[in-house]
Design a protein around this motif. Structure first.
Motif, PDB file in Angstrom:
ATOM      1  N   GLY A  70       0.691  -1.254  -0.027  1.00  0.00           N
ATOM      2  CA  GLY A  70       0.117   0.129  -0.015  1.00  0.00           C
ATOM      3  C   GLY A  70       0.828   1.331   0.009  1.00  0.00           C
ATOM      4  O   GLY A  70       2.082   1.270   0.285  1.00  0.00           O
ATOM      5  N   ILE A  71       0.283   2.569  -0.391  1.00  0.00           N
ATOM      6  CA  ILE A  71       0.817   3.541  -0.368  1.00  0.00           C
ATOM      7  C   ILE A  71      -0.151   4.810  -0.259  1.00  0.00           C
ATOM      8  O   ILE A  71      -1.518   4.614  -0.716  1.00  0.00           O
ATOM      9  N   ASP A  72       0.335   6.039   0.035  1.00  0.00           N
ATOM     10  CA  ASP A  72      -0.748   7.122   0.209  1.00  0.00           C
ATOM     11  C   ASP A  72      -0.601   8.100  -1.175  1.00  0.00           C
ATOM     12  O   ASP A  72       0.580   8.516  -1.176  1.00  0.00           O
ATOM     13  N   GLU A  73      -0.987   7.885  -2.438  1.00  0.00           N
ATOM     14  CA  GLU A  73      -0.976   8.438  -3.521  1.00  0.00           C
ATOM     15  C   GLU A  73      -2.204   9.109  -3.769  1.00  0.00           C
ATOM     16  O   GLU A  73      -2.724   8.665  -4.777  1.00  0.00           O
ATOM     17  N   GLU A  74      -2.467  10.474  -3.419  1.00  0.00           N
ATOM     18  CA  GLU A  74      -3.710  11.118  -3.626  1.00  0.00           C
ATOM     19  C   GLU A  74      -3.520  12.045  -5.054  1.00  0.00           C
ATOM     20  O   GLU A  74      -4.609  12.157  -5.227  1.00  0.00           O
ATOM     21  N   GLY A  75      -2.509  12.164  -5.411  1.00  0.00           N
ATOM     22  CA  GLY A  75      -2.318  13.192  -6.184  1.00  0.00           C
ATOM     23  C   GLY A  75      -2.271  14.590  -5.650  1.00  0.00           C
ATOM     24  O   GLY A  75      -2.460  14.547  -4.390  1.00  0.00           O
ATOM     25  N   GLY A  76      -2.137  15.845  -6.065  1.00  0.00           N
ATOM     26  CA  GLY A  76      -2.349  16.911  -5.617  1.00  0.00           C
ATOM     27  C   GLY A  76      -1.278  17.280  -4.563  1.00  0.00           C
ATOM     28  O   GLY A  76      -0.098  16.950  -4.797  1.00  0.00           O
ATOM     29  N   ASP A  77      -1.477  17.563  -3.316  1.00  0.00           N
ATOM     30  CA  ASP A  77      -0.731  17.934  -2.163  1.00  0.00           C
ATOM     31  C   ASP A  77       0.047  16.651  -1.701  1.00  0.00           C
ATOM     32  O   ASP A  77       0.951  16.799  -0.950  1.00  0.00           O
ATOM     33  N   VAL A  78      -0.810  15.448  -1.926  1.00  0.00           N
ATOM     34  CA  VAL A  78      -0.213  14.469  -0.954  1.00  0.00           C
ATOM     35  C   VAL A  78       0.310  13.302  -2.037  1.00  0.00           C
ATOM     36  O   VAL A  78      -0.480  12.709  -2.834  1.00  0.00           O
ATOM     37  N   THR A  79       1.581  12.922  -2.188  1.00  0.00           N
ATOM     38  CA  THR A  79       2.377  12.379  -3.099  1.00  0.00           C
ATOM     39  C   THR A  79       3.264  11.413  -2.249  1.00  0.00           C
ATOM     40  O   THR A  79       4.233  12.216  -1.596  1.00  0.00           O
ATOM     41  N   ARG A  80       3.699  10.198  -2.638  1.00  0.00           N
ATOM     42  CA  ARG A  80       4.732   9.557  -2.078  1.00  0.00           C
ATOM     43  C   ARG A  80       5.709   9.368  -3.389  1.00  0.00           C
ATOM     44  O   ARG A  80       6.932   9.340  -3.283  1.00  0.00           O
ATOM     45  N   ILE A  81       5.131   8.916  -4.257  1.00  0.00           N
ATOM     46  CA  ILE A  81       5.910   8.465  -5.768  1.00  0.00           C
ATOM     47  C   ILE A  81       6.618   9.718  -6.077  1.00  0.00           C
ATOM     48  O   ILE A  81       7.693   9.688  -6.518  1.00  0.00           O
TER      49      ILE A  81
END
Length: 488
Positions: free
Chosen positions: A67-78
């Motif tokens: 899993g990962i937090d990849e919301e796009g916008g202000d929240v990105t891990r990649i």
């Protein structure tokens, strides 16, 4: 029996780890049957490195949930080193095109699938009702209906790409002004108001067959005035499972957060309480590694043996997590092989479609001074670069660059600004940062243009022009520069 219980306990665990390769302890627990892992920005250097890391994980457990937090916008891990190329939720809602929102979800999903990641802890489903909410532009917002429909479209795109989506934070913490990382919030809305404004998105997501939901560390008075949702059988079993009829995976928000630890006595106690309430997968948090994992597993085994936690509840949780892993199997392709050019272009177009221009914002022919109030938006977003500098340079604009970092107390020296020059102040969510707002109000320039990349609603009476982007991704930065330079 103890070994079987240990395997069941491990099957609910999704811990974090340090480093850009999988540590020995993590691989050992995966071999024993641990459910999977959560990746953070510190685990990521490049697509090739992430793919190699995921291969390490899948070599020992092919059906692991990564899993990962990849919301796009202000929240990105990649893209944590440069910022996301995809616009965030409020941008998509302001743009108003559900097909564009679906395409962005699909593009992000394809890029994750390309790396072998099969579980995305996104999108945000919370409907923000106050500009001081720490969620700001992470929420689709506008209206409850817009919030619900855009969340559903993004989920559909993500899951079309082969990655399980996770709408958060059930049943909705957009009415709380407190950050769950730091304290336990409370939503005081009545039942009818709460259902119409906040719960609506989660009901809609359930109808869209979202693979997973994440619980909120928040007390909702009209649902359970005593316990945060993560620990509430009434809000999980009674409302979500029985009334709404949702049977997908329910994951806890990070159990290291004070929003749940302020109620539970310890991290292991919070984990046992969450499972007892009906949570299936445990996100321990960004800074909980081997020792925390071992302590939680031991606490779960002890709780089952003492009768505090029924073994059937643990078996049910394992069945749900395993079913999601089967439905969304992670396979590592050649990094970069996913063709997402169309989805990225759609995102850029959506960012431009959402951008509002008020007054005269042109910087053509002027000396340009950019002052960026680089306040961190939230713990969830982390220190992701933002602002318009890279895109402005890419447009061929020469400018004096002033970046103010917290704590922001003083303005840069602008004594050499000529009457024909323009000062571009780049801000976001100033009402949430009173110290920065006070410094901003001292900013005096012959021509002041504001680029507001945060939550809407702030007025700038001394500005000759304002650009509102509703987000701070690279896509929104490009839209802001397009407005300033009038370049198509």
């Amino acid at each position: 029996m103890t070994s079987d219980l240990r395997q069941l306990a491990l099957g609910t665990m999704l811990p974090a780890f340090e480093g850009t390769t999988a540590p020995a302890w993590l691989l050992a627990r995966l071999r024993e049957g641990m459910g999977g892992v959560i990746l953070f920005g510190r685990n990521i250097v490049s697509p090739q490195q992430v793919a190699a890391l995921v291969r390490q994980i899948r070599d020992v457990r092919p059906d692991a949930v990564v899993g990962i937090d990849e919301e796009g916008g202000d929240v990105t891990r990649i893209h944590h080193d440069q910022g996301s190329p995809y616009p965030g939720n409020r941008v998509l809602s302001e743009n108003g095109d559900l097909d564009a929102t679906r395409a962005v979800g699909r593009g992000i999903g394809a890029e994750l699938r390309d790396l072998g990641i099969n579980y995305n802890l996104a999108p945000i489903g919370d409907y923000v009702t106050d500009p001081l909410s720490p969620l700001t532009t992470r929420s689709y917002g506008r209206t409850p209906r817009d919030n619900a429909e855009h969340a559903a479209a993004w989920i559909e795109g993500m899951q079309e790409a082969g990655v399980a989506a996770c709408v958060k934070h059930y049943p909705g913490l957009g009415g709380s002004l407190l950050d769950s990382h730091l304290s336990l919030g409370r939503v005081a809305a009545g039942r009818a108001e709460f259902e119409a404004e906040h719960l609506r998105t989660f009901v809609r997501a359930a109808a869209s067959n979202v693979a997973s939901m994440m619980t909120a560390h928040v007390v909702v008075d009209c649902l359970d005035p005593e316990a945060p949702t993560t620990l509430s059988p009434a809000v999980i079993g009674g409302l979500l499972r029985d009334e709404i009829g949702y049977d997908g995976v329910l994951i806890s928000d990070a159990l290291e957060m004070h929003g749940v630890l302020n109620h539970a006595s310890s991290l292991p106690a919070a984990a046992v309480g969450a499972l007892r309430a009906g949570v299936d997968a445990l996100c321990l948090g960004a800074e909980q590694y081997e020792e925390a994992t071992a302590a939680v597993v031991a606490a779960i085994v002890a709780a089952v043996r003492s009768g505090e936690l029924p073994v059937e509840r643990l078996e049910e949780a394992n069945r749900r997590v395993a079913a999601m892993a089967r439905a969304y199997p992670g396979t590592v392709d050649v990094p970069g092989s996913a063709d997402t050019a169309a989805e990225r272009a759609t995102g850029v177009a959506a960012a431009w479609g959402a951008t509002l221009v008020e007054g005269d914002v042109s910087i053509a022919g002027a000396g340009v001074h950019v002052v960026t109030f680089d306040d961190r938006t939230s713990i969830a977003a982390g220190p992701v670069p933002w602002g318009i500098g890279p895109e402005l340079r890419g447009a061929g604009v020469t400018f004096a660059d002033h970046v103010l970092t917290p704590p922001i107390r003083d303005l840069p020296d602008l004594s050499h600004v000529a009457p024909s020059d323009v000062v571009v102040a780049v801000v976001r969510d100033l009402p949430r940062h009173p110290g920065s707002a006070e410094v901003f109000h001292r900013l005096n320039a012959p021509r002041l243009v504001v680029v507001d990349m945060g939550y809407p609603g702030t007025d700038y009476p001394r500005a000759t022009g304002v650009v509102r982007t509703f987000g701070a991704s690279r896509a929104s930065s490009a839209a802001a520069v397009r407005a300033l330079t009038r370049q198509v």
